[in-house]
Scaffold this motif. Sequence first.
Motif, PDB file in Angstrom:
ATOM      1  N   MET A   1       0.745  -1.224  -0.139  1.00  0.00           N
ATOM      2  CA  MET A   1      -0.038   0.180   0.212  1.00  0.00           C
ATOM      3  C   MET A   1       0.789   1.072   0.066  1.00  0.00           C
ATOM      4  N   SER A   2       0.376   2.207  -0.826  1.00  0.00           N
ATOM      5  CA  SER A   2       1.199   3.605  -0.424  1.00  0.00           C
ATOM      6  C   SER A   2       0.129   4.590  -0.180  1.00  0.00           C
ATOM      7  N   TRP A   3       0.783   5.836   0.298  1.00  0.00           N
ATOM      8  CA  TRP A   3       0.082   6.676   1.028  1.00  0.00           C
ATOM      9  C   TRP A   3      -0.501   7.673  -0.183  1.00  0.00           C
ATOM     10  N   SER A   4      -1.842   7.860   0.113  1.00  0.00           N
ATOM     11  CA  SER A   4      -2.815   8.706  -0.891  1.00  0.00           C
ATOM     12  C   SER A   4      -3.674   9.503  -0.047  1.00  0.00           C
ATOM     13  N   TRP A   5      -4.518  10.143  -0.726  1.00  0.00           N
ATOM     14  CA  TRP A   5      -5.866  10.852  -0.072  1.00  0.00           C
ATOM     15  C   TRP A   5      -7.014  10.645  -0.792  1.00  0.00           C
ATOM     16  N   GLU A   6      -8.403  10.958  -0.071  1.00  0.00           N
ATOM     17  CA  GLU A   6      -9.701  10.414  -0.602  1.00  0.00           C
ATOM     18  C   GLU A   6     -10.545  11.325  -0.010  1.00  0.00           C
ATOM     19  N   TYR A   7     -11.615  11.390  -0.619  1.00  0.00           N
ATOM     20  CA  TYR A   7     -12.875  12.137  -0.165  1.00  0.00           C
ATOM     21  C   TYR A   7     -13.806  11.032   0.623  1.00  0.00           C
ATOM     22  N   VAL A   8     -14.294  11.291   1.806  1.00  0.00           N
ATOM     23  CA  VAL A   8     -15.036  10.449   2.556  1.00  0.00           C
ATOM     24  C   VAL A   8     -16.100  11.159   3.204  1.00  0.00           C
ATOM     25  N   PRO A   9     -17.450  10.795   2.794  1.00  0.00           N
ATOM     26  CA  PRO A   9     -17.646   9.351   2.427  1.00  0.00           C
ATOM     27  C   PRO A   9     -17.493   9.065   0.860  1.00  0.00           C
ATOM     28  N   ASP A  10     -17.675  10.197  -0.111  1.00  0.00           N
ATOM     29  CA  ASP A  10     -17.157  10.269  -1.449  1.00  0.00           C
ATOM     30  C   ASP A  10     -17.160  11.521  -1.895  1.00  0.00           C
ATOM     31  N   GLU A  11     -16.592  11.836  -3.279  1.00  0.00           N
ATOM     32  CA  GLU A  11     -16.416  12.937  -3.782  1.00  0.00           C
ATOM     33  C   GLU A  11     -17.635  13.855  -4.056  1.00  0.00           C
ATOM     34  N   ASP A  12     -18.760  13.151  -4.386  1.00  0.00           N
ATOM     35  CA  ASP A  12     -20.010  13.792  -4.746  1.00  0.00           C
ATOM     36  C   ASP A  12     -20.464  14.471  -3.551  1.00  0.00           C
ATOM     37  N   VAL A  21     -11.945  26.338  -8.298  1.00  0.00           N
ATOM     38  CA  VAL A  21     -10.519  26.829  -7.775  1.00  0.00           C
ATOM     39  C   VAL A  21     -10.342  26.339  -6.482  1.00  0.00           C
ATOM     40  N   LEU A  22     -11.294  26.352  -5.776  1.00  0.00           N
ATOM     41  CA  LEU A  22     -11.103  25.779  -4.217  1.00  0.00           C
ATOM     42  C   LEU A  22     -11.025  24.335  -4.389  1.00  0.00           C
ATOM     43  N   VAL A  23     -11.490  23.446  -5.033  1.00  0.00           N
ATOM     44  CA  VAL A  23     -11.374  21.994  -5.139  1.00  0.00           C
ATOM     45  C   VAL A  23      -9.909  21.894  -5.556  1.00  0.00           C
ATOM     46  N   LYS A  24      -9.413  22.598  -6.481  1.00  0.00           N
ATOM     47  CA  LYS A  24      -7.921  22.629  -6.950  1.00  0.00           C
ATOM     48  C   LYS A  24      -7.327  22.829  -5.630  1.00  0.00           C
ATOM     49  N   ASP A  25      -7.346  23.778  -4.727  1.00  0.00           N
ATOM     50  CA  ASP A  25      -6.680  24.256  -3.857  1.00  0.00           C
ATOM     51  C   ASP A  25      -6.701  23.141  -2.605  1.00  0.00           C
ATOM     52  N   VAL A  26      -7.856  22.776  -2.636  1.00  0.00           N
ATOM     53  CA  VAL A  26      -7.953  21.511  -1.466  1.00  0.00           C
ATOM     54  C   VAL A  26      -7.089  20.383  -1.940  1.00  0.00           C
ATOM     55  N   GLU A  27      -7.332  20.141  -3.321  1.00  0.00           N
ATOM     56  CA  GLU A  27      -6.470  18.781  -3.665  1.00  0.00           C
ATOM     57  C   GLU A  27      -4.809  18.662  -3.789  1.00  0.00           C
ATOM     58  N   GLU A  28      -4.487  20.181  -3.958  1.00  0.00           N
ATOM     59  CA  GLU A  28      -2.986  20.426  -3.887  1.00  0.00           C
ATOM     60  C   GLU A  28      -2.393  20.391  -2.404  1.00  0.00           C
ATOM     61  N   LYS A  29      -3.289  20.766  -1.297  1.00  0.00           N
ATOM     62  CA  LYS A  29      -3.053  20.952   0.044  1.00  0.00           C
ATOM     63  C   LYS A  29      -3.220  19.345   0.677  1.00  0.00           C
ATOM     64  N   ALA A  30      -4.332  18.676   0.007  1.00  0.00           N
ATOM     65  CA  ALA A  30      -4.145  17.466   0.496  1.00  0.00           C
ATOM     66  C   ALA A  30      -2.881  16.488  -0.147  1.00  0.00           C
ATOM     67  N   ALA A  31      -2.440  16.764  -1.280  1.00  0.00           N
ATOM     68  CA  ALA A  31      -1.304  16.039  -1.724  1.00  0.00           C
ATOM     69  C   ALA A  31      -0.179  16.535  -0.837  1.00  0.00           C
ATOM     70  N   GLU A  32      -0.056  17.816  -0.137  1.00  0.00           N
ATOM     71  CA  GLU A  32       1.169  17.909   0.578  1.00  0.00           C
ATOM     72  C   GLU A  32       0.786  17.195   2.135  1.00  0.00           C
ATOM     73  N   LEU A  33      -0.501  17.187   2.411  1.00  0.00           N
ATOM     74  CA  LEU A  33      -0.594  16.591   3.694  1.00  0.00           C
ATOM     75  C   LEU A  33      -0.248  14.894   3.290  1.00  0.00           C
ATOM     76  N   GLU A  73      -2.890   4.330   5.650  1.00  0.00           N
ATOM     77  CA  GLU A  73      -1.904   5.013   4.663  1.00  0.00           C
ATOM     78  C   GLU A  73      -2.616   6.055   3.872  1.00  0.00           C
ATOM     79  N   ARG A  74      -3.641   6.601   4.532  1.00  0.00           N
ATOM     80  CA  ARG A  74      -4.519   7.654   4.094  1.00  0.00           C
ATOM     81  C   ARG A  74      -4.802   9.079   4.640  1.00  0.00           C
ATOM     82  N   VAL A  75      -5.033   9.966   3.819  1.00  0.00           N
ATOM     83  CA  VAL A  75      -5.482  11.296   4.413  1.00  0.00           C
ATOM     84  C   VAL A  75      -6.950  11.430   3.948  1.00  0.00           C
ATOM     85  N   TYR A  76      -7.835  11.347   4.792  1.00  0.00           N
ATOM     86  CA  TYR A  76      -9.264  11.584   4.272  1.00  0.00           C
ATOM     87  C   TYR A  76      -9.747  12.928   4.589  1.00  0.00           C
ATOM     88  N   ILE A  77     -10.354  13.503   3.449  1.00  0.00           N
ATOM     89  CA  ILE A  77     -10.715  14.818   3.369  1.00  0.00           C
ATOM     90  C   ILE A  77     -12.380  14.607   3.696  1.00  0.00           C
TER      91      ILE A  77
END
Length: 83
Positions: A1-12, A21-33, A73-77
Amino acid sequence: MSWSWEYVPDEDHVIAGLPPVLVKDVEEKAAELVRAAEVLYQHGASYEGASPPGGTVVLADGMFDYQIVPRHERVYIRQVTSW
């Protein structure tokens, strides 16, 4: 397994209707986390302690709540708020 992030319960549920623009900022910061968590919890799958407390990240156009779960190995948004 490798580290990643995902939306919980789901993206929708978490980002539906939010400005791109907010979604892009969230996803960039999630990658940093993810990169930070990968360094802090190098053996995430075998981690035996309590999961760290969740956190909130404030961005220019909103904010989001997240949870790091080393054993997954997850960061959950969990929630994104726009202003």
